[in-house]
Enzyme design. Sequence first.
Site, mmCIF file in Angstrom:
data_model
loop_
_atom_site.group_PDB
_atom_site.id
_atom_site.type_symbol
_atom_site.label_atom_id
_atom_site.label_comp_id
_atom_site.label_asym_id
_atom_site.label_seq_id
_atom_site.Cartn_x
_atom_site.Cartn_y
_atom_site.Cartn_z
ATOM 1 N N GLY A 166 0.812 -1.202 0.000
ATOM 2 C CA GLY A 166 0.000 0.000 0.000
ATOM 3 C C GLY A 166 0.849 1.257 0.000
ATOM 4 O O GLY A 166 1.991 1.255 0.471
ATOM 5 N N HIS A 178 3.519 4.655 2.852
ATOM 6 C CA HIS A 178 4.713 4.247 3.603
ATOM 7 C C HIS A 178 5.984 4.892 3.047
ATOM 8 O O HIS A 178 7.089 4.461 3.376
ATOM 9 C CB HIS A 178 4.867 2.724 3.563
ATOM 10 C CG HIS A 178 3.683 1.984 4.060
ATOM 11 N ND1 HIS A 178 3.153 2.193 5.314
ATOM 12 C CD2 HIS A 178 2.889 1.067 3.457
ATOM 13 C CE1 HIS A 178 2.094 1.413 5.479
ATOM 14 N NE2 HIS A 178 1.902 0.726 4.357
ATOM 15 N N HIS A 182 0.008 0.625 9.425
ATOM 16 C CA HIS A 182 -1.237 0.797 8.678
ATOM 17 C C HIS A 182 -2.355 1.316 9.589
ATOM 18 O O HIS A 182 -3.522 1.040 9.360
ATOM 19 C CB HIS A 182 -1.691 -0.532 8.066
ATOM 20 C CG HIS A 182 -0.737 -1.124 7.096
ATOM 21 N ND1 HIS A 182 0.268 -1.982 7.485
ATOM 22 C CD2 HIS A 182 -0.609 -0.970 5.756
ATOM 23 C CE1 HIS A 182 0.951 -2.353 6.416
ATOM 24 N NE2 HIS A 182 0.447 -1.752 5.357
ATOM 25 N N ASP A 238 7.737 33.576 16.016
ATOM 26 C CA ASP A 238 8.026 32.157 15.846
ATOM 27 C C ASP A 238 7.792 31.341 17.113
ATOM 28 O O ASP A 238 8.089 30.148 17.147
ATOM 29 C CB ASP A 238 9.465 31.952 15.367
ATOM 30 C CG ASP A 238 10.481 32.629 16.283
ATOM 31 O OD1 ASP A 238 10.086 33.126 17.355
ATOM 32 O OD2 ASP A 238 11.668 32.656 15.927
ATOM 33 N N ASP A 274 9.164 31.403 20.176
ATOM 34 C CA ASP A 274 10.245 31.011 21.088
ATOM 35 C C ASP A 274 10.600 32.056 22.129
ATOM 36 O O ASP A 274 11.431 31.810 22.999
ATOM 37 C CB ASP A 274 11.496 30.655 20.289
ATOM 38 C CG ASP A 274 12.116 31.867 19.579
ATOM 39 O OD1 ASP A 274 11.420 32.901 19.465
ATOM 40 O OD2 ASP A 274 13.273 31.776 19.149
ATOM 41 N N CYS A 275 9.994 33.240 22.066
ATOM 42 C CA CYS A 275 10.397 34.344 22.948
ATOM 43 C C CYS A 275 10.158 34.013 24.420
ATOM 44 O O CYS A 275 11.023 34.235 25.262
ATOM 45 C CB CYS A 275 9.660 35.621 22.551
ATOM 46 S SG CYS A 275 10.144 37.077 23.515
ATOM 47 N N THR A 289 17.971 36.579 18.833
ATOM 48 C CA THR A 289 18.154 38.032 18.789
ATOM 49 C C THR A 289 18.057 38.664 20.174
ATOM 50 O O THR A 289 18.885 39.494 20.553
ATOM 51 C CB THR A 289 17.098 38.663 17.864
ATOM 52 O OG1 THR A 289 17.234 38.094 16.553
ATOM 53 C CG2 THR A 289 17.275 40.165 17.772
ATOM 54 N N THR A 319 9.446 46.533 19.040
ATOM 55 C CA THR A 319 10.485 45.641 19.563
ATOM 56 C C THR A 319 10.567 45.870 21.066
ATOM 57 O O THR A 319 9.840 46.706 21.629
ATOM 58 C CB THR A 319 11.858 45.936 18.927
ATOM 59 O OG1 THR A 319 12.310 47.216 19.387
ATOM 60 C CG2 THR A 319 11.780 45.918 17.402
ATOM 61 N N ASP A 367 3.997 43.464 21.433
ATOM 62 C CA ASP A 367 5.240 42.815 21.044
ATOM 63 C C ASP A 367 5.692 41.911 22.184
ATOM 64 O O ASP A 367 5.801 42.362 23.345
ATOM 65 C CB ASP A 367 6.322 43.861 20.762
ATOM 66 C CG ASP A 367 7.642 43.200 20.454
ATOM 67 O OD1 ASP A 367 7.771 42.620 19.366
ATOM 68 O OD2 ASP A 367 8.536 43.253 21.330
#
Length: 593
Positions: free
Chosen positions: A58, A61, A231, A421, A423-424, A466, A521, A576
């Site tokens: 199938g 996979h 499956h 994104d 992650d701050c 940053t 910012t 921000d």
Amino acid sequence: MSAKHFLTDPTHAVVTALRSLTLTNPSLCFDETNKIVYRHPSSITPPHNKISVICGGGSGHEPAFAGYVGRGLLTACVAGSIFASPSAEQIRTCLAHRLPPESKGTLVVVMNYTGDVLNFGMGVEKARAMGKEAEIVVVQDDVGVGREKGGKVGRRGISGACLVVKVCGALAELGVELDETARVGRLVDKNVVSVAVSLSRTHVPGRPDQDAVEELERLPQGTMEIGMGIHNEPGCEKLETDLPNVVKKMLTQMLDQNDKDRAYVHIHSADKVIMLINNFGGLSNLELGAITTEVWQQLGKDYRIKPVRVITGVLNGSLNGLGFGISLLKMVDTGLGNGKSMLELIDFPCEAIGWPAPINTQTWETSFAPVHEYVESTEEVPKPSNLRMDTNQFKKAMSAGLERVIAAEPEVTKYDTIAGDGDCGIGLKRGAEAVQKVLDRKSPTNDVLLAFSEVIKAIESTMDGTSGALYAIFLNSLAHYLRHQDGTSPKEITAAVWAQALASSLTALGQYTPAQPGDRTLMDALDPFVKTLEKTGDTKAAAEAAQKGAESTRGMKASLGRTVYVGGEDWQGVPDPGAYGLSEFLTGLAEGL
């Protein structure tokens, strides 16, 4: 389980995915009617009467097994619909018309699933009836299904099938006869064990979205299912555990010789072993790497097994399944002499996009001398200073600010997920926790510069990205200014000196970033704090100014940072994240003074 797909027509998805293989490997051909991917006749190197190796099953996979068609691996692959065996007619067409006519035999490799075994078996018998040489190897490597439960059906074939296919493909390319290739293929099958675990079954394109809701009810957040098939078959046991413990259980099922229901292969520390980690398709490479390390370490620690090869990636997937499988292949003598050992056949070069082989044999077998992982630090210890402060007040104020940052992490993360994104919040929390550990661990010092050097070190070693760079530059500039205020005799640092130092650091920061208030910012919080403190000497008033600055970023158009690239309008409703996180720290700091 995610029910989101770019393609919702499963038939279109299968056909176009198979066709893509001819785009990524120009030596391949595609029979769309029968969903057969096969090698172009002119791509087969002499002698042209080498045996053919085919596989199939199938779809869903990928890269198995169409992605393994190419020199040194498969001659052809017959694909069914998603998770469904190809028909007998598809297989007959492949055996009769899509293989080199000079081929002196065909080896069929299939996983032990009823539809695959029956349909490919029928194809083998048809070929034999037509006077052609054909053999079939049925792979059954899954130890998640024990002897008692497997009964007459036997074990399923999962990721170990990739190793069987690799060995058989290499033998065929080397010109080995059909019967010997089939014998070694079965030998590999008898010496490989596999087991898989998943966080969820996968969602098939075209199926109702409700399937995802029902799956979350069946397998709630925090629950894993061990013994999963590829499956969407349910596993044999549900567990609420973590990665180290689930890996431990998986290895026990594979290697415990006292488990008579599952002790299929006896693997000892002196044996050469190949370790394969198969991503079901939905795990990030980051997680897959962590899983690989965990399995490797437990094999060494608990079983004194050091694999001679480690193969990882999506090898026999399950669409976008959130799971992985472990396969261990014990190296045994093939009886074919030099150049045809199991290890040499696994290393044998091939040209198929599905097989991950970036590391050559020479690299694997080179003994690399150990290197020192830890280099002695040559960093200078900061010189003591004569600038003094109240250590209790410093610790109280800093802790109050850090606690607010840690508590605000979910809110900051939510804002950054919308506007950036995501992650701050984690980055700020990580830095705050590191500084708090320094405050809790270190003996208090009333030397301002020595105390700040520890804070700076914690920030530099834990906060990346940053914002980490901005904080590090700002704090180092702050320390630099304070060093110039040092005298020959001890003196208490005043609010005015702090304000001047902060203002100097703000100016220094401007040399490295064009960010100004109004750019959305962290400067929208930092700048008003510093300037208000410099003007009034009032920390609480400065913190309030920082809060107002952060709040003013709601709806503000970004000139810098990832929000510049964010579409839609959701980001306008949140401040921000960097400015908000900093304002929380400054508010806590003011409250602690």
